[in-house]
Design a protein around this motif. Structure first.
Motif, PDB file in Angstrom:
ATOM      1  N   ARG A  76      11.174  58.544 -14.460  1.00 18.99           N
ATOM      2  CA  ARG A  76      10.954  59.194 -13.165  1.00 18.99           C
ATOM      3  C   ARG A  76       9.735  58.580 -12.509  1.00 18.99           C
ATOM      4  O   ARG A  76       8.680  58.450 -13.114  1.00 18.99           O
ATOM      5  CB  ARG A  76      10.731  60.698 -13.351  1.00 18.99           C
ATOM      6  N   ARG A  77       9.866  58.186 -11.258  1.00 20.40           N
ATOM      7  CA  ARG A  77       8.773  57.553 -10.519  1.00 20.40           C
ATOM      8  C   ARG A  77       8.198  58.545  -9.511  1.00 20.40           C
ATOM      9  O   ARG A  77       8.930  59.193  -8.764  1.00 20.40           O
ATOM     10  CB  ARG A  77       9.282  56.302  -9.790  1.00 20.40           C
ATOM     11  N   VAL A  78       6.860  58.644  -9.498  1.00 24.07           N
ATOM     12  CA  VAL A  78       6.160  59.527  -8.566  1.00 24.07           C
ATOM     13  C   VAL A  78       5.115  58.692  -7.826  1.00 24.07           C
ATOM     14  O   VAL A  78       4.283  58.036  -8.464  1.00 24.07           O
ATOM     15  CB  VAL A  78       5.454  60.683  -9.313  1.00 24.07           C
ATOM     16  N   ASP A  79       5.162  58.705  -6.512  1.00 25.93           N
ATOM     17  CA  ASP A  79       4.170  57.981  -5.716  1.00 25.93           C
ATOM     18  C   ASP A  79       3.059  58.939  -5.308  1.00 25.93           C
ATOM     19  O   ASP A  79       3.316  60.009  -4.734  1.00 25.93           O
ATOM     20  CB  ASP A  79       4.817  57.379  -4.472  1.00 25.93           C
ATOM     21  N   LEU A  80       1.832  58.543  -5.585  1.00 26.97           N
ATOM     22  CA  LEU A  80       0.668  59.354  -5.229  1.00 26.97           C
ATOM     23  C   LEU A  80      -0.306  58.527  -4.405  1.00 26.97           C
ATOM     24  O   LEU A  80      -0.415  57.307  -4.596  1.00 26.97           O
ATOM     25  CB  LEU A  80      -0.040  59.861  -6.485  1.00 26.97           C
ATOM     26  N   PRO A  81      -1.042  59.168  -3.498  1.00 24.45           N
ATOM     27  CA  PRO A  81      -2.023  58.449  -2.693  1.00 24.45           C
ATOM     28  C   PRO A  81      -3.314  58.223  -3.473  1.00 24.45           C
ATOM     29  O   PRO A  81      -3.520  58.800  -4.556  1.00 24.45           O
ATOM     30  CB  PRO A  81      -2.258  59.398  -1.517  1.00 24.45           C
ATOM     31  N   ALA A  82      -4.184  57.386  -2.920  1.00 24.85           N
ATOM     32  CA  ALA A  82      -5.511  57.221  -3.496  1.00 24.85           C
ATOM     33  C   ALA A  82      -6.269  58.544  -3.423  1.00 24.85           C
ATOM     34  O   ALA A  82      -5.956  59.418  -2.619  1.00 24.85           O
ATOM     35  CB  ALA A  82      -6.274  56.133  -2.749  1.00 24.85           C
ATOM     36  N   GLY A  83      -7.258  58.684  -4.281  1.00 24.91           N
ATOM     37  CA  GLY A  83      -8.067  59.901  -4.281  1.00 24.91           C
ATOM     38  C   GLY A  83      -8.737  60.094  -5.621  1.00 24.91           C
ATOM     39  O   GLY A  83      -8.657  59.240  -6.508  1.00 24.91           O
ATOM     40  N   ARG A  84      -9.410  61.205  -5.766  1.00 25.20           N
ATOM     41  CA  ARG A  84     -10.050  61.560  -7.034  1.00 25.20           C
ATOM     42  C   ARG A  84      -9.131  62.505  -7.810  1.00 25.20           C
ATOM     43  O   ARG A  84      -8.714  63.529  -7.285  1.00 25.20           O
ATOM     44  CB  ARG A  84     -11.419  62.192  -6.803  1.00 25.20           C
ATOM     45  N   ARG A 133      -3.021  49.477 -15.444  1.00 25.98           N
ATOM     46  CA  ARG A 133      -2.007  48.519 -15.891  1.00 25.98           C
ATOM     47  C   ARG A 133      -1.095  49.148 -16.935  1.00 25.98           C
ATOM     48  O   ARG A 133      -1.541  49.889 -17.804  1.00 25.98           O
ATOM     49  CB  ARG A 133      -2.708  47.286 -16.494  1.00 25.98           C
ATOM     50  N   ASP A 134       0.184  48.816 -16.843  1.00 25.15           N
ATOM     51  CA  ASP A 134       1.186  49.149 -17.862  1.00 25.15           C
ATOM     52  C   ASP A 134       1.264  50.629 -18.170  1.00 25.15           C
ATOM     53  O   ASP A 134       1.326  51.041 -19.327  1.00 25.15           O
ATOM     54  CB  ASP A 134       0.922  48.352 -19.147  1.00 25.15           C
ATOM     55  N   GLY A 135       1.291  51.437 -17.115  1.00 22.00           N
ATOM     56  CA  GLY A 135       1.575  52.849 -17.279  1.00 22.00           C
ATOM     57  C   GLY A 135       0.483  53.785 -16.800  1.00 22.00           C
ATOM     58  O   GLY A 135      -0.557  53.906 -17.436  1.00 22.00           O
ATOM     59  N   VAL A 136       0.716  54.412 -15.646  1.00 19.82           N
ATOM     60  CA  VAL A 136      -0.078  55.547 -15.176  1.00 19.82           C
ATOM     61  C   VAL A 136       0.897  56.715 -15.095  1.00 19.82           C
ATOM     62  O   VAL A 136       1.925  56.624 -14.417  1.00 19.82           O
ATOM     63  CB  VAL A 136      -0.709  55.290 -13.796  1.00 19.82           C
ATOM     64  N   PHE A 137       0.588  57.810 -15.781  1.00 24.79           N
ATOM     65  CA  PHE A 137       1.546  58.897 -15.912  1.00 24.79           C
ATOM     66  C   PHE A 137       0.993  60.200 -15.333  1.00 24.79           C
ATOM     67  O   PHE A 137      -0.207  60.466 -15.416  1.00 24.79           O
ATOM     68  CB  PHE A 137       1.917  59.097 -17.381  1.00 24.79           C
ATOM     69  N   LEU A 138       1.895  60.981 -14.757  1.00 24.70           N
ATOM     70  CA  LEU A 138       1.543  62.285 -14.221  1.00 24.70           C
ATOM     71  C   LEU A 138       1.752  63.345 -15.300  1.00 24.70           C
ATOM     72  O   LEU A 138       2.826  63.410 -15.909  1.00 24.70           O
ATOM     73  CB  LEU A 138       2.398  62.606 -12.994  1.00 24.70           C
ATOM     74  N   GLY A 146       6.332  61.994 -15.371  1.00 26.08           N
ATOM     75  CA  GLY A 146       6.779  60.785 -14.690  1.00 26.08           C
ATOM     76  C   GLY A 146       5.695  59.739 -14.641  1.00 26.08           C
ATOM     77  O   GLY A 146       4.548  59.970 -15.049  1.00 26.08           O
ATOM     78  N   ALA A 147       6.078  58.568 -14.158  1.00 29.57           N
ATOM     79  CA  ALA A 147       5.146  57.452 -13.992  1.00 29.57           C
ATOM     80  C   ALA A 147       4.694  57.375 -12.544  1.00 29.57           C
ATOM     81  O   ALA A 147       5.490  57.581 -11.616  1.00 29.57           O
ATOM     82  CB  ALA A 147       5.805  56.143 -14.398  1.00 29.57           C
ATOM     83  N   VAL A 148       3.424  57.077 -12.360  1.00 29.78           N
ATOM     84  CA  VAL A 148       2.805  57.011 -11.043  1.00 29.78           C
ATOM     85  C   VAL A 148       2.522  55.550 -10.714  1.00 29.78           C
ATOM     86  O   VAL A 148       2.393  54.705 -11.605  1.00 29.78           O
ATOM     87  CB  VAL A 148       1.497  57.845 -11.051  1.00 29.78           C
ATOM     88  N   ASN A 149       2.439  55.247  -9.439  1.00 31.66           N
ATOM     89  CA  ASN A 149       2.069  53.911  -8.988  1.00 31.66           C
ATOM     90  C   ASN A 149       0.701  53.514  -9.543  1.00 31.66           C
ATOM     91  O   ASN A 149      -0.121  54.352  -9.924  1.00 31.66           O
ATOM     92  CB  ASN A 149       2.025  53.860  -7.464  1.00 31.66           C
ATOM     93  N   ASN A 150       0.433  52.218  -9.577  1.00 29.82           N
ATOM     94  CA  ASN A 150      -0.872  51.731 -10.015  1.00 29.82           C
ATOM     95  C   ASN A 150      -1.925  51.928  -8.934  1.00 29.82           C
ATOM     96  O   ASN A 150      -1.618  52.048  -7.741  1.00 29.82           O
ATOM     97  CB  ASN A 150      -0.789  50.253 -10.395  1.00 29.82           C
ATOM     98  N   PHE A 151      -3.190  51.936  -9.391  1.00 31.20           N
ATOM     99  CA  PHE A 151      -4.322  52.117  -8.490  1.00 31.20           C
ATOM    100  C   PHE A 151      -5.382  51.059  -8.747  1.00 31.20           C
ATOM    101  O   PHE A 151      -5.491  50.510  -9.844  1.00 31.20           O
ATOM    102  CB  PHE A 151      -4.995  53.488  -8.718  1.00 31.20           C
TER     103      PHE A 151
END
Length: 463
Positions: free
Chosen positions: A218-226, A392-397, A405-410
């Motif tokens: 599952r892919r989840v897109d999140l914005p930049a932030g803290r 790199r190689d996996g940011v997860f929510l 799910g997996a989140v976009n890279n930052f």
């Protein structure tokens, strides 16, 4: 010629005021694989010879270093080193060389006369069959495995004109396993360091990769932030290694790094961690053993060629959350009337009060990000040790204690020293493999850290 013979021949050829020579004999074996198949394996041997000559030209002692690979012409190498010293100006870090019996001379000197330690492809006798099993299972899930295993055994022979003869054998091994979906849309990583591969479980690494690929469906897109962020031990190690490499007392004393005290001096004695964390190095740390004496080819703010052979005992850099030591070569220590302290080749961060596992920290997270690794880490501001880099190689929510799910890279912008002050929880410490720095630094043990406001400064297009 043997390494010992080269050291003795170089010392005998010296015509100047002092000399340090060391030889590093190394053997290495490796396996590499791609797309669920072993691709290459190999073994190699190498030798480095370093001669440091010391010349007193009247204005002060100067040092000249020349290094060669293989078995060089000893007379020519020594002559080149002596000429380099004559061409150099007086060294500001000049102090008398360590001699046998000095308080700072090591008591464990190694078996000088023994043959150098060696490794071979046989070190992977249990790894290769386990990889074959992992390849078959990954293929059955329509997934691909890439990676490599490397093992090196290096023997260092160090001799000085004052009579020191020191020897150290250093094993260094690592495995990195990268898993990808067939369309390369998902990519995850697992890695581990080792001394001899007897403690490596390819099955466990492959299971970790499989779990992370499943999380990535599952892919989840999140914005930049803290974001509240769980930094796993590998990511923590990459950040703490950078904090360690910049622990130079002189830069702090002169106001040039994050350990400088506003108004002058350094921050030793100041509490810099919110948790009772201890950051330490120990040449005898089980599983992370390293050289108990200094071997230095060139002088810098954190080391001096004149300190070659100086003992490197266990040391706490941070104790119970308080900064207790900085790296201080002998010459700067004499100027500051402070004890000399040497950097070691391992690093441990631990909270003695921590009881949670990394899995329990995930389970107790209401909503946050779980990272895998960091890379392309670069310094932005030495005064605050602000670093930037990429996930790199996996940011997860993580939601309600489960990975959803997996989140976009930052891209991130953070200071590891600031993170130490803001971290609110640490797991139990475990041995880990740094991802960014493991070409230079593999011996680390770290906890997972919970940071309530990790700064993901922008979304990265990297995949």
């Amino acid at each position: 010629m043997t390494g010992q013979q080269i050291v003795e021949a170089a010392l005998a050829a010296s015509t100047v005021d002092g000399q340090i020579t060391y030889v590093v004999d190394s053997s290495e074996a490796n396996l590499r694989w791609a797309s669920n198949s072993l691709t290459t394996n190999g073994a190699m041997r190498s030798r480095q010879v370093v001669v440091i000559s010391l010349v007193d030209g009247g204005a002060g002692m100067a040092a000249g270093t020349v290094a060669r690979t293989g078995t060089p012409d000893i007379a020519a190498l020594v002559a080149a080193s002596e000429q380099a010293a004559r061409d150099a100006g007086p060294a500001e870090d000049a102090v008398p060389l360590i001699s046998p019996g000095d308080p700072m001379a090591p008591t464990a000197t190694g078996d000088w006369d023994a043959e150098p330690a060696t490794t071979s492809i046989e070190v992977f006798r249990e790894v290769a069959p386990a990889l074959g099993q992992a390849f078959g299972e990954a293929g059955g899930r329509d997934e691909l495995l890439f990676g490599f295993a490397e093992h090196q055994l290096s023997t260092t022979y160090l001799g000085t004109s004052t009579g020191l003869r020191l020897r150290h054998d250093q094993p260094t091994g690592r495995v990195e396993l990268n898993g990808k979906s067939r369309d390369f849309g998902r990519s995850v990583w697992a890695g581990v360091g080792t001394r001899d591969f007897t403690d490596i479980s390819i099955e466990a690494l492959a299971a970790d990769v499989q779990r992370k690929i499943a999380w990535s469906q599952r892919r989840v897109d999140l914005p930049a932030g803290r974001y509240e962020t769980l930094l796993p031990p590998s990511a923590v190690s990459d950040l703490m290694i950078y904090a360690y490499w910049t622990m130079e007392a002189r830069d702090a004393d002169e106001g040039r790094n994050v350990y400088a005290k506003p108004g002058g001096g350094n921050r030793i004695g100041e509490r810099i961690c919110g948790l009772p964390l201890t950051l330490r190095s120990d040449p005898a740390e089980p599983g992370l053993e390293c050289a108990p004496f200094q071997v230095v080819g060139g002088s810098s703010g954190s080391s001096s060629v004149f300190d070659n052979g100086m003992t490197t005992p266990a040391i706490n850099w941070i104790s119970g959350g308080t900064l207790t030591n900085l790296i201080r070569p002998r010459a700067w220590a004499l100027q500051q009337t402070a004890p000399p302290t040497a950097a070691l080749d391992n690093l441990v961060l631990e909270d003695p009060q921590a009881t949670a596992s990394t899995e329990e920290m995930i389970a107790s997270t209401e909503r946050g990000l779980l990272l895998t690794t960091l890379w392309y880490i670069r310094e932005v501001d030495p005064q605050s040790l602000l670093l930037t880099g990429l996930t790199r190689d996996g940011v997860f929510l993580v939601e309600d204690g489960e990975v959803t799910g997996a989140v976009n890279n930052f891209r991130f912008n953070e200071s590891p020293v600031s993170l130490l002050g803001r971290a609110t929880q640490a797991s139990r410490t475990e041995r880990t493999l740094p991802r960014e720095w493991n070409d230079w630094f593999t011996r680390a043990a770290m906890p997972m850290l919970r940071v309530p406001d990790f700064n993901m400064s922008s979304v990265s297009p990297a995949s």
